[in-house]
Design an enzyme around this catalytic site. Structure first.
Site, PDB file in Angstrom:
ATOM      1  N   GLU A  30       0.851  -1.185   0.000  1.00 15.67           N
ATOM      2  CA  GLU A  30       0.000   0.000   0.000  1.00 15.67           C
ATOM      3  C   GLU A  30       0.889   1.238   0.000  1.00 15.67           C
ATOM      4  O   GLU A  30       1.952   1.248   0.614  1.00 15.67           O
ATOM      5  CB  GLU A  30      -0.913  -0.013   1.224  1.00 15.67           C
ATOM      6  CG  GLU A  30      -1.954  -1.109   1.136  1.00 15.67           C
ATOM      7  CD  GLU A  30      -2.847  -1.190   2.356  1.00 15.67           C
ATOM      8  OE1 GLU A  30      -2.425  -0.784   3.458  1.00 15.67           O
ATOM      9  OE2 GLU A  30      -3.977  -1.673   2.192  1.00 15.67           O
TER      10      GLU A  30
ATOM     11  N   ILE B 195      -2.199  -4.804  -4.816  1.00 20.10           N
ATOM     12  CA  ILE B 195      -1.740  -4.023  -3.666  1.00 20.10           C
ATOM     13  C   ILE B 195      -2.059  -4.798  -2.390  1.00 20.10           C
ATOM     14  O   ILE B 195      -3.132  -5.388  -2.259  1.00 20.10           O
ATOM     15  CB  ILE B 195      -2.425  -2.636  -3.651  1.00 20.10           C
ATOM     16  CG1 ILE B 195      -2.184  -1.908  -4.987  1.00 20.10           C
ATOM     17  CG2 ILE B 195      -1.952  -1.806  -2.463  1.00 20.10           C
ATOM     18  CD1 ILE B 195      -0.735  -1.643  -5.323  1.00 20.10           C
ATOM     19  N   HIS B 196      -1.124  -4.771  -1.452  1.00 21.00           N
ATOM     20  CA  HIS B 196      -1.305  -5.534  -0.209  1.00 21.00           C
ATOM     21  C   HIS B 196      -0.830  -4.733   0.988  1.00 21.00           C
ATOM     22  O   HIS B 196      -0.057  -3.787   0.860  1.00 21.00           O
ATOM     23  CB  HIS B 196      -0.559  -6.874  -0.294  1.00 21.00           C
ATOM     24  CG  HIS B 196       0.915  -6.721  -0.495  1.00 21.00           C
ATOM     25  ND1 HIS B 196       1.800  -6.669   0.550  1.00 21.00           N
ATOM     26  CD2 HIS B 196       1.654  -6.600  -1.627  1.00 21.00           C
ATOM     27  CE1 HIS B 196       3.029  -6.535   0.077  1.00 21.00           C
ATOM     28  NE2 HIS B 196       2.966  -6.482  -1.246  1.00 21.00           N
ATOM     29  N   CYS B 197      -1.310  -5.149   2.168  1.00 21.04           N
ATOM     30  CA  CYS B 197      -0.808  -4.602   3.435  1.00 21.04           C
ATOM     31  C   CYS B 197       0.499  -5.338   3.708  1.00 21.04           C
ATOM     32  O   CYS B 197       0.512  -6.553   3.837  1.00 21.04           O
ATOM     33  CB  CYS B 197      -1.823  -4.759   4.557  1.00 21.04           C
ATOM     34  SG  CYS B 197      -2.461  -6.424   4.774  1.00 21.04           S
TER      35      CYS B 197
ATOM     36  N   GLY C  32       7.605  -4.308  -0.717  1.00 22.70           N
ATOM     37  CA  GLY C  32       6.451  -5.190  -0.868  1.00 22.70           C
ATOM     38  C   GLY C  32       6.222  -5.537  -2.328  1.00 22.70           C
ATOM     39  O   GLY C  32       5.141  -5.943  -2.723  1.00 22.70           O
TER      40      GLY C  32
END
Length: 123
Positions: free
Chosen positions: A30, A42-44, A82
């Site tokens: 993110e 998109i990821h945490c 990430g």
């Protein structure tokens, strides 16, 4: 199994699904720049708790894949940004420095809430 990295997909960029037809899945944490976010899942961002290497298991939702090759900067990119480019082609040598190769069919049911993990298959 020992979890090396785990995160959850929170958003899917408008063009991210298009890369799947090329056997590619691109992730970014993110806060990715908007021009990149359009092409990414998109990821945490989770914490990387070990090295990425062939022999790990990659999972996305209910799908499981053996990791067959890891590019020279893929681990650093995942840890810091990430970001990783996954290729579903089973190559034994990384095509590009930021790529992680896995063996198996491209998943067709990725949605926000899908859990992405790398796990060691040995205890």
């Amino acid at each position: 199994m020992t979890v090396i990295y785990q995160t959850t997909i929170t958003r899917i960029g408008a063009s991210a699904i298009d890369a799947l037809s090329d056997q590619m899945l691109i992730t970014f944490r993110e806060g990715a720049p908007a021009d990149l976010e359009e092409y990414c899942f998109i990821h945490c961002h989770g914490e990387l708790k070990g090295a990425l290497h062939p022999g790990l298991q990659f999972s996305l939702g209910q799908h499981r894949y053996p990791v067959t090759a890891v590019g020279s900067v893929a681990e650093d990119n995942l840890r810091e940004l990430g970001h990783v480019t996954l290729r579903f082609d089973g190559l034994n040598e990384a095509e590009f420095p930021g790529t992680v190769h896995v063996a198996g069919p491209v998943p067709d049911d990725i949605a926000p809430g899908s859990v992405l993990k790398f796990e060691s298959v040995k205890e």
